[in-house]
Design a protein around this motif. Structure first.
Motif, mmCIF file in Angstrom:
data_model
loop_
_atom_site.group_PDB
_atom_site.id
_atom_site.type_symbol
_atom_site.label_atom_id
_atom_site.label_comp_id
_atom_site.label_asym_id
_atom_site.label_seq_id
_atom_site.Cartn_x
_atom_site.Cartn_y
_atom_site.Cartn_z
ATOM 1 N N CYS A 299 0.828 -1.208 0.000
ATOM 2 C CA CYS A 299 0.000 0.000 0.000
ATOM 3 C C CYS A 299 0.866 1.263 0.000
ATOM 4 O O CYS A 299 0.575 2.244 -0.703
ATOM 5 N N VAL A 300 1.929 1.244 0.782
ATOM 6 C CA VAL A 300 2.840 2.392 0.819
ATOM 7 C C VAL A 300 3.448 2.619 -0.559
ATOM 8 O O VAL A 300 3.530 3.763 -1.050
ATOM 9 N N CYS A 301 3.869 1.550 -1.197
ATOM 10 C CA CYS A 301 4.467 1.655 -2.533
ATOM 11 C C CYS A 301 3.437 2.177 -3.547
ATOM 12 O O CYS A 301 3.774 2.985 -4.439
ATOM 13 N N LEU A 311 8.994 4.725 -9.163
ATOM 14 C CA LEU A 311 8.650 4.086 -10.431
ATOM 15 C C LEU A 311 7.794 2.859 -10.152
ATOM 16 O O LEU A 311 7.969 2.172 -9.134
ATOM 17 N N PRO A 312 6.868 2.518 -11.034
ATOM 18 C CA PRO A 312 5.992 1.349 -10.823
ATOM 19 C C PRO A 312 6.765 0.057 -10.588
ATOM 20 O O PRO A 312 6.428 -0.718 -9.680
ATOM 21 N N LEU A 313 7.797 -0.192 -11.414
ATOM 22 C CA LEU A 313 8.570 -1.431 -11.234
ATOM 23 C C LEU A 313 9.275 -1.436 -9.884
ATOM 24 O O LEU A 313 9.341 -2.479 -9.210
ATOM 25 N N VAL A 316 6.863 -2.503 -7.149
ATOM 26 C CA VAL A 316 6.679 -3.961 -7.110
ATOM 27 C C VAL A 316 7.903 -4.622 -6.489
ATOM 28 O O VAL A 316 7.795 -5.550 -5.675
ATOM 29 N N ILE A 317 9.095 -4.133 -6.882
ATOM 30 C CA ILE A 317 10.336 -4.703 -6.345
ATOM 31 C C ILE A 317 10.396 -4.525 -4.823
ATOM 32 O O ILE A 317 10.768 -5.451 -4.089
ATOM 33 N N ALA A 318 10.024 -3.337 -4.333
ATOM 34 C CA ALA A 318 10.049 -3.074 -2.883
ATOM 35 C C ALA A 318 9.119 -4.019 -2.140
ATOM 36 O O ALA A 318 9.457 -4.535 -1.060
ATOM 37 N N SER A 319 7.944 -4.267 -2.710
ATOM 38 C CA SER A 319 6.980 -5.171 -2.067
ATOM 39 C C SER A 319 7.494 -6.601 -2.054
ATOM 40 O O SER A 319 7.430 -7.311 -1.030
#
Length: 587
Positions: A299-301, A311-313, A316-319
């Protein structure tokens, strides 16, 4: 080595019956227990370091497999990323990414193996050291403190308790360090993407890796220690039933003994069920928290991506980075449950190791083989009891004489015998052996010069010859035969199909009470000591065998000093000097 068994003297009831080696286990705090167990690692620090390095690298391989796969997805979809600034969006870069994924998978397996190899090397080496330490301490505690401890609890401590410490040394020390280092690295990686991602990751690791295990440990209470105690009680009950099987069958007490064992088993199962229920709940809580915290990161991302801060990617990477990095801290969360039993075992083992002997061996004392004894105004009480077993006892045991000591059961005869062996120290007065205070004589020398024969002789599960040779391992076979002849045992042994090589069943069940007692006497004769202490040595013998043994004792006149404790008038007639104990006094 003197004839020594752990059977109880006739006035044993005067001792405290509530003494337990692990009595202070409940009082030891978890941090103190952990600190003391860590202190045993010492020389294995280098191996621990290797285990941590292999563990961190292994988890990083596992964590970055899905993350690098996302990099490949970014290449395919031509998505930009600030995390993988080194990647190329050329399709030719995909084989390189696939090669890296394959290499990380293989490397993960190898590193995991090396980590576990190091951990278990440390664990099993330390368990061997601990067993050696435990047996060493038990030797210093015997017989004064071990005589009042239940055999089942000691067996449980030596076997299962020490074995459970493998969890601490193989699955606790390095996992804690691995989780800490890996979490720091992951927070830094999340920080590359965005500070808020790093903050969420840090909070998540603290909750799952610290708050959850501490809560689980507190939630479990002292149930782990109770399980270990119940396991020891059940072991003791089983041992009692096996050893007393003949008595149980004789008096048709099978149902009662079986019910007692079932009750003990049910109590253990009830405690184990509590552990399982609480462990299940803790695992569920940890799992739910991991999913919720991963959802928070997502949610934070999403908010950051929507605001254009990420950036969107990268979102996703952070999650994925957080979700795939919970492995090390999950291991810590699970420790809250497994550590209960481990620390319970650790407390019991450490309590035994910290136990102070009732008396210490004299290593730099007078070396002598005692030939006489003088008991001067001796008063004695067993520890933790105010009841005097001996009161102002004075007597002389001349060299080369047979001194008979008679008296009713509980009058203190056996206690006096053990004071002459220095199994305990006197409360008041003093004991001299060959005019030397007994507490100044080197213990090894004292044991070499004395032999004790009790009513119940402990028989080991080996041949008759080996059982006798315990008294003097380097004795010749002719010496063994001569000792058995003096104990009126030779003819019986020769009637057996394998003679002296006949195997004796466990606890000497294949021998009668009289045969076991004569075997104990054979050990005493073979020991070739100058001071014999015989506590009811003919209580299980018929008149014929008694006469042979008394004749053997008379043949020792002038060569050995004999203290003879007996109720039998026929036995006491062989004594040169007579004393009678009544209520702890010489009458």
């Amino acid at each position: 080595m003197n004839e020594f068994t752990t059977s109880m003297p006739e006035d044993f009831d005067a001792r405290p019956n509530n003494a337990h080696i692990s009595s202070d286990a409940y009082a030891m705090s978890a941090p103190v227990c952990i600190w003391r167990m860590l202190g045993l690692v010492g020389s294995f620090a280098g191996v621990v370091t290797l285990a941590v390095i292999f563990g961190v690298l292994g988890f990083l391989c596992a964590i970055f497999i899905p993350v690098i796969a996302l990099a490949g997805l970014g290449v395919i979809l031509n998505l930009p990323s600030n995390f993988f600034i080194f990647t190329s969006h050329d399709a030719e870069f995909l084989p390189f990414i696939i090669s890296v994924l394959i290499a990380l998978s293989i490397l993960r397996g190898c590193l995991r193996y090396l980590e576990q190899l190091c951990n278990h090397y440390i664990a099993f080496k330390l368990l061997a050291v601990l067993r050696d330490k435990v047996f060493g301490v038990m030797r210093t505690l015997a017989p004064a403190k071990l005589s009042s401890s239940q055999a089942g609890n000691l067996i449980s401590l030596i076997t299962s308790d020490i074995e459970l410490l493998e969890v601490f040394y193989a699955h606790t020390i390095s996992p804690v360090l691995i989780a800490s280092i890996t979490s720091i690295i992951m927070v830094i990686c999340a920080g590359i993407l965005h500070p808020w991602c790093a903050f969420v990751a840090l909070v998540s690791y603290v909750i799952v890796g610290l708050v959850v295990p501490v809560w689980i440990y507190s939630y479990m209470g002292n149930i782990g220690l109770q399980v270990r105690e119940k396991a020891g009680d059940l072991t003791n009950c089983v041992l009692e039933n096996l050893r007393g099987l003949a008595v149980v069958l004789q008096f048709s007490a099978i149902e009662a003994r079986l019910e007692r064992m079932i009750t003990q088993s049910k109590q253990l199962l009830e405690h184990q069920k509590v552990v399982s229920d609480k462990a299940g709940l803790s695992f569920a809580v940890a799992g739910v928290l991991i999913m919720l915290l991963s959802l928070v990161q997502l949610c934070v991302c999403a908010v950051l991506v929507q605001q254009g801060s990420m950036l969107p990617l990268d979102g996703v990477i952070a999650s994925v980075l957080l979700f795939s990095s919970f492995g090390p801290v999950v291991a810590l969360a699970n420790l809250g449950t497994s550590l209960q039993g481990t620390l319970a075992s650790g407390k019991r083992v450490l309590s035994l190791l910290a136990e102070k002997p009732a008396l210490r061996d004299v290593e730099q004392g007078v070396k002598l083989r005692p030939t006489s004894a003088s008991v001067q105004q001796v008063q004695f009480s067993y520890p933790n009891t105010n009841e005097c077993v001996l009161r102002d006892v004075s007597l002389e045991i001349p060299a080369g004489k047979i001194v008979g000591i008679a008296g009713k059961s509980g009058s203190g005869k056996s206690s006096l015998c053990r004071l002459l062996m220095r199994f305990w120290d006197v409360s008041q007065g003093r004991i001299l052996l060959s005019d030397v205070p007994i507490d100044t004589i080197e213990t090894r020398s004292l044991r070499a010069g004395q032999a004790l024969v009790e009513q119940d002789t402990y028989i080991f599960h080996m041949s008759i010859k080996e059982n006798v040779l315990i008294a003097r391992e380097n004795a010749s076979f002719e010496d063994v035969q001569e000792a058995c002849k003096r104990a009126s045992l030779h003819d019986f042994i020769m009637s057996l199909p394998q003679g002296y090589d006949t195997q004796v069943s466990e606890l000497g069940a294949s021998l009668s009470g009289g045969q076991r007692q004569r075997l104990g006497l054979a050990r005493a004769f073979l020991h070739d000591s100058s001071f014999l202490l015989l506590d009811e040595p003919t209580s299980n013998l018929d008149s014929l065998n008694e006469a042979v043994i008394l004749s053997s004792l008379r043949s020792l006149a002038g060569k050995r000093t004999v203290v003879l404790i007996s109720h039998r008038a026929s036995t006491m007639n062989s004594a040169d000097v007579h004393y009678t104990l009544d209520c702890g006094r010489v009458s």
